[in-house]
Design a protein around this motif. Structure first.
Motif, PDB file in Angstrom:
ATOM      1  N   PRO A 106       0.801  -1.222   0.000  1.00  0.00           N
ATOM      2  CA  PRO A 106       0.000   0.000   0.000  1.00  0.00           C
ATOM      3  C   PRO A 106       0.834   1.274   0.000  1.00  0.00           C
ATOM      4  CG  PRO A 106       0.136  -0.884   2.220  1.00  0.00           C
ATOM      5  CD  PRO A 106       0.856  -1.857   1.327  1.00  0.00           C
ATOM      6  N   CYS A 107       0.242   2.346  -0.492  1.00  0.00           N
ATOM      7  CA  CYS A 107       0.817   3.674  -0.347  1.00  0.00           C
ATOM      8  C   CYS A 107      -0.278   4.700  -0.603  1.00  0.00           C
ATOM      9  CB  CYS A 107       2.003   3.891  -1.285  1.00  0.00           C
ATOM     10  SG  CYS A 107       1.559   4.296  -2.971  1.00  0.00           S
ATOM     11  N   GLU A 108      -0.067   5.917  -0.137  1.00  0.00           N
ATOM     12  CA  GLU A 108      -1.082   6.960  -0.273  1.00  0.00           C
ATOM     13  C   GLU A 108      -1.088   7.585  -1.659  1.00  0.00           C
ATOM     14  OE1 GLU A 108      -3.494   8.173   1.911  1.00  0.00           O
ATOM     15  OE2 GLU A 108      -3.013   6.277   2.902  1.00  0.00           O
ATOM     16  N   ARG A 109       0.075   7.657  -2.299  1.00  0.00           N
ATOM     17  CA  ARG A 109       0.184   8.382  -3.575  1.00  0.00           C
ATOM     18  C   ARG A 109       0.936   7.524  -4.588  1.00  0.00           C
ATOM     19  NH1 ARG A 109       3.387  13.367  -1.924  1.00  0.00           N
ATOM     20  NH2 ARG A 109       2.783  14.208  -3.970  1.00  0.00           N
ATOM     21  N   PRO A 110       0.265   6.581  -5.212  1.00  0.00           N
ATOM     22  CA  PRO A 110       0.946   5.686  -6.148  1.00  0.00           C
ATOM     23  C   PRO A 110       1.204   6.327  -7.509  1.00  0.00           C
ATOM     24  CG  PRO A 110      -1.374   5.114  -6.003  1.00  0.00           C
ATOM     25  CD  PRO A 110      -1.135   6.193  -4.986  1.00  0.00           C
ATOM     26  N   LEU A 111       2.285   5.896  -8.145  1.00  0.00           N
ATOM     27  CA  LEU A 111       2.565   6.188  -9.531  1.00  0.00           C
ATOM     28  C   LEU A 111       2.535   4.854 -10.265  1.00  0.00           C
ATOM     29  CD1 LEU A 111       3.560   7.710 -12.033  1.00  0.00           C
ATOM     30  CD2 LEU A 111       5.894   7.581 -11.108  1.00  0.00           C
ATOM     31  N   LEU A 112       1.606   4.708 -11.203  1.00  0.00           N
ATOM     32  CA  LEU A 112       1.438   3.475 -11.955  1.00  0.00           C
ATOM     33  C   LEU A 112       2.104   3.636 -13.317  1.00  0.00           C
ATOM     34  CD1 LEU A 112      -2.354   2.843 -11.180  1.00  0.00           C
ATOM     35  CD2 LEU A 112      -0.354   2.228  -9.794  1.00  0.00           C
ATOM     36  N   LEU A 113       3.087   2.785 -13.606  1.00  0.00           N
ATOM     37  CA  LEU A 113       3.804   2.822 -14.877  1.00  0.00           C
ATOM     38  C   LEU A 113       3.594   1.492 -15.595  1.00  0.00           C
ATOM     39  CD1 LEU A 113       7.258   4.353 -13.817  1.00  0.00           C
ATOM     40  CD2 LEU A 113       5.368   5.528 -14.949  1.00  0.00           C
ATOM     41  N   SER A 114       3.119   1.557 -16.833  1.00  0.00           N
ATOM     42  CA  SER A 114       2.875   0.321 -17.568  1.00  0.00           C
ATOM     43  C   SER A 114       3.167   0.517 -19.043  1.00  0.00           C
ATOM     44  CB  SER A 114       1.429  -0.138 -17.384  1.00  0.00           C
ATOM     45  OG  SER A 114       0.511   0.838 -17.860  1.00  0.00           O
ATOM     46  N   ILE A 138      -3.343   9.880  -7.653  1.00  0.00           N
ATOM     47  CA  ILE A 138      -2.736   8.795  -8.423  1.00  0.00           C
ATOM     48  C   ILE A 138      -2.203   9.337  -9.752  1.00  0.00           C
ATOM     49  CG2 ILE A 138      -3.112   6.554  -9.527  1.00  0.00           C
ATOM     50  CD1 ILE A 138      -5.408   6.076  -7.569  1.00  0.00           C
ATOM     51  N   ARG A 139      -0.971   8.965 -10.096  1.00  0.00           N
ATOM     52  CA  ARG A 139      -0.421   9.258 -11.402  1.00  0.00           C
ATOM     53  C   ARG A 139      -0.348   7.954 -12.197  1.00  0.00           C
ATOM     54  NH1 ARG A 139      -1.749  13.154  -9.658  1.00  0.00           N
ATOM     55  NH2 ARG A 139      -0.665  15.133  -9.311  1.00  0.00           N
ATOM     56  N   PHE A 140      -0.759   8.018 -13.463  1.00  0.00           N
ATOM     57  CA  PHE A 140      -0.834   6.823 -14.311  1.00  0.00           C
ATOM     58  C   PHE A 140      -0.177   7.169 -15.648  1.00  0.00           C
ATOM     59  CE2 PHE A 140      -3.697   2.939 -14.973  1.00  0.00           C
ATOM     60  CZ  PHE A 140      -2.983   2.484 -16.075  1.00  0.00           C
ATOM     61  N   ILE A 141       0.961   6.545 -15.943  1.00  0.00           N
ATOM     62  CA  ILE A 141       1.673   6.787 -17.196  1.00  0.00           C
ATOM     63  C   ILE A 141       1.775   5.469 -17.951  1.00  0.00           C
ATOM     64  CG2 ILE A 141       3.791   7.634 -18.262  1.00  0.00           C
ATOM     65  CD1 ILE A 141       4.365   9.153 -15.650  1.00  0.00           C
ATOM     66  N   HIS A 142       1.169   5.435 -19.137  1.00  0.00           N
ATOM     67  CA  HIS A 142       1.146   4.203 -19.924  1.00  0.00           C
ATOM     68  C   HIS A 142       1.840   4.412 -21.258  1.00  0.00           C
ATOM     69  CE1 HIS A 142      -0.166   0.375 -21.470  1.00  0.00           C
ATOM     70  NE2 HIS A 142      -0.716   0.957 -22.527  1.00  0.00           N
ATOM     71  N   SER A 143       2.668   3.456 -21.645  1.00  0.00           N
ATOM     72  CA  SER A 143       3.395   3.506 -22.915  1.00  0.00           C
ATOM     73  C   SER A 143       2.815   2.484 -23.884  1.00  0.00           C
ATOM     74  CB  SER A 143       4.881   3.212 -22.695  1.00  0.00           C
ATOM     75  OG  SER A 143       5.482   4.184 -21.863  1.00  0.00           O
ATOM     76  N   ALA A 144       2.685   2.891 -25.154  1.00  0.00           N
ATOM     77  CA  ALA A 144       2.163   2.000 -26.189  1.00  0.00           C
ATOM     78  C   ALA A 144       2.761   2.384 -27.527  1.00  0.00           C
ATOM     79  CB  ALA A 144       0.637   2.066 -26.242  1.00  0.00           C
ATOM     80  N   ARG A 145       2.557   1.521 -28.509  1.00  0.00           N
ATOM     81  CA  ARG A 145       3.116   1.788 -29.839  1.00  0.00           C
ATOM     82  C   ARG A 145       2.396   2.941 -30.526  1.00  0.00           C
ATOM     83  NH1 ARG A 145       2.763  -2.893 -31.443  1.00  0.00           N
ATOM     84  NH2 ARG A 145       4.901  -3.550 -31.090  1.00  0.00           N
ATOM     85  N   SER A 146       1.056   2.959 -30.463  1.00  0.00           N
ATOM     86  CA  SER A 146       0.255   3.975 -31.155  1.00  0.00           C
ATOM     87  C   SER A 146      -1.060   4.160 -30.417  1.00  0.00           C
ATOM     88  CB  SER A 146      -0.019   3.534 -32.595  1.00  0.00           C
ATOM     89  OG  SER A 146      -0.961   2.462 -32.615  1.00  0.00           O
TER      90      SER A 146
END
Length: 339
Positions: A106-114, A138-146
């Motif tokens: 657990p954490c109060e301020r997660p950063l989700l990287l995928s 919450i910060r959510f950063i997602h990487s993809a081709r297009s």
């Protein structure tokens, strides 16, 4: 949480991208086992009359009335499911299992990287966390081709719009020239992007999932940016560095002997090669799903000198009896195995 085996019925199938689909399942009778967002299950199927299984992360949240798996059409089992698994079909499922979740970590301020299909546990964790804490930061950063390869793109945008504490960004390798304003982050994730998208990075815990090259690169970036190792949590279906899942045994190379207790057959195994790789390389068939020491499908009993890279799903009693996970166990001497 105890893993169970049950038969589920498919009640829905949805195309998410050109090569990714999601299936929804409910039990034939009774209710689904308790699950934590981010956990995995193992799906069992038959291909040409032979049993096969594969571990997948649930993309559903614990609040959902059904389980959902989201699968990219790549690999033998995944391709078979894309071709054959339809609404109304029944399938054997083992699970849930896994410690990659915001309950265990657990954490109060997660950063989700995928990246890619690594978005599945993040999507489940994001929805579950917002159900518990609607105002969560919450910060959510997602990487993809297009843009066309982003799984859950519309749902993610809608969820972020409904929760002021959620900030999300898509980092895309390819963007059409007419759409630069809609997708400002082009290329591959860089330390500069991380600094700008999460300026308070060092005050957050990071949850990371994606293909092995992506995870390796991001882990290096995070270390260079000063993130303490204790604040990084990873989900990975890959083997530790130096552990081989497929190394062939070359003539004249140093090796140990792996003996199958039931038949007495002896198989050569290289230092650093997994028991599973050695067995499969010799034409032996062994049940295996995640191939990363997570699901427990390849449990076996060993005698001899071994090194375990994972002991997930194994109890202290198992370890005393020589139980190991063949996909993440290597030999440091001659070994006998029973399964």
């Amino acid at each position: 949480m105890t893993s169970t085996s049950l038969t589920l019925r498919c009640i829905g199938r949805r195309a998410d991208t050109h090569d990714v689909a999601s299936w929804q399942f409910v039990p034939q009778t009774g209710s689904l086992p308790a699950v934590l967002a981010g956990q995995c299950v193992t799906l069992h199927t038959e291909i040409d009359g032979q049993p096969h299984c594969r571990a997948y992360t649930l993309s559903s949240s614990p609040q959902d009335a059904c389980w959902q798996v989201t699968i990219k059409d790549v690999g033998l089992v995944s391709h078979h499911l894309h071709q054959t698994l339809q609404v109304g079909d029944e399938i054997r499922v083992d699970g849930p299992f896994g410690d990659f979740n915001l309950t265990a970590l657990p954490c109060e301020r997660p950063l989700l990287l995928s990246a890619g299909s690594g978005i599945t546990p993040m999507w489940a964790m994001l929805r579950d966390e917002l159900a518990k804490r609607p105002d969560a930061d919450i910060r959510f950063i997602h990487s993809a081709r297009s843009p066309e390869d982003v799984i859950f793109a519309d749902d993610l945008a809608a969820l972020a719009a409904a929760h002021s504490g959620v900030r999300h960004a898509l980092v895309l390798e390819q963007v059409r020239e007419e759409a630069p304003m809609a997708y400002p982050w082009v290329g591959r994730l860089t330390p500069e992007m991380l600094r700008e998208l999460a300026p308070d990075l060092l005050a957050r815990h990071v949850y990371l999932c994606g293909p092995a090259p992506y995870m390796t690169a991001v882990c290096t970036m995070l270390a260079e940016l000063g993130l303490p190792a204790a604040q990084l949590h990873q989900e990975s279906f890959g083997l530790p560095a130096g552990v081989s899942s497929s190394a062939p045994v070359e003539a004249g190379s140093d090796h140990f002997w792996l003996t199958l207790k039931k038949s007495g057959k002896k198989v050569k195994i290289l230092p650093g090669q997994t028991l599973l790789a050695a067995l499969e390389g010799a034409g032996e068939t062994m049940m295996a799903a995640c191939r990363a020491g997570v699901c427990g499908a390849c449990r076996c009993t060993t005698e001899g000198e071994i090194e375990r890279q994972s002991v997930m799903t194994l109890s202290a009693q198992d370890l005393e009896r020589g139980v190991a996970l063949a996909c993440s166990c290597t030999a440091s001497g001659d070994v006998s195995v029973d399964y």
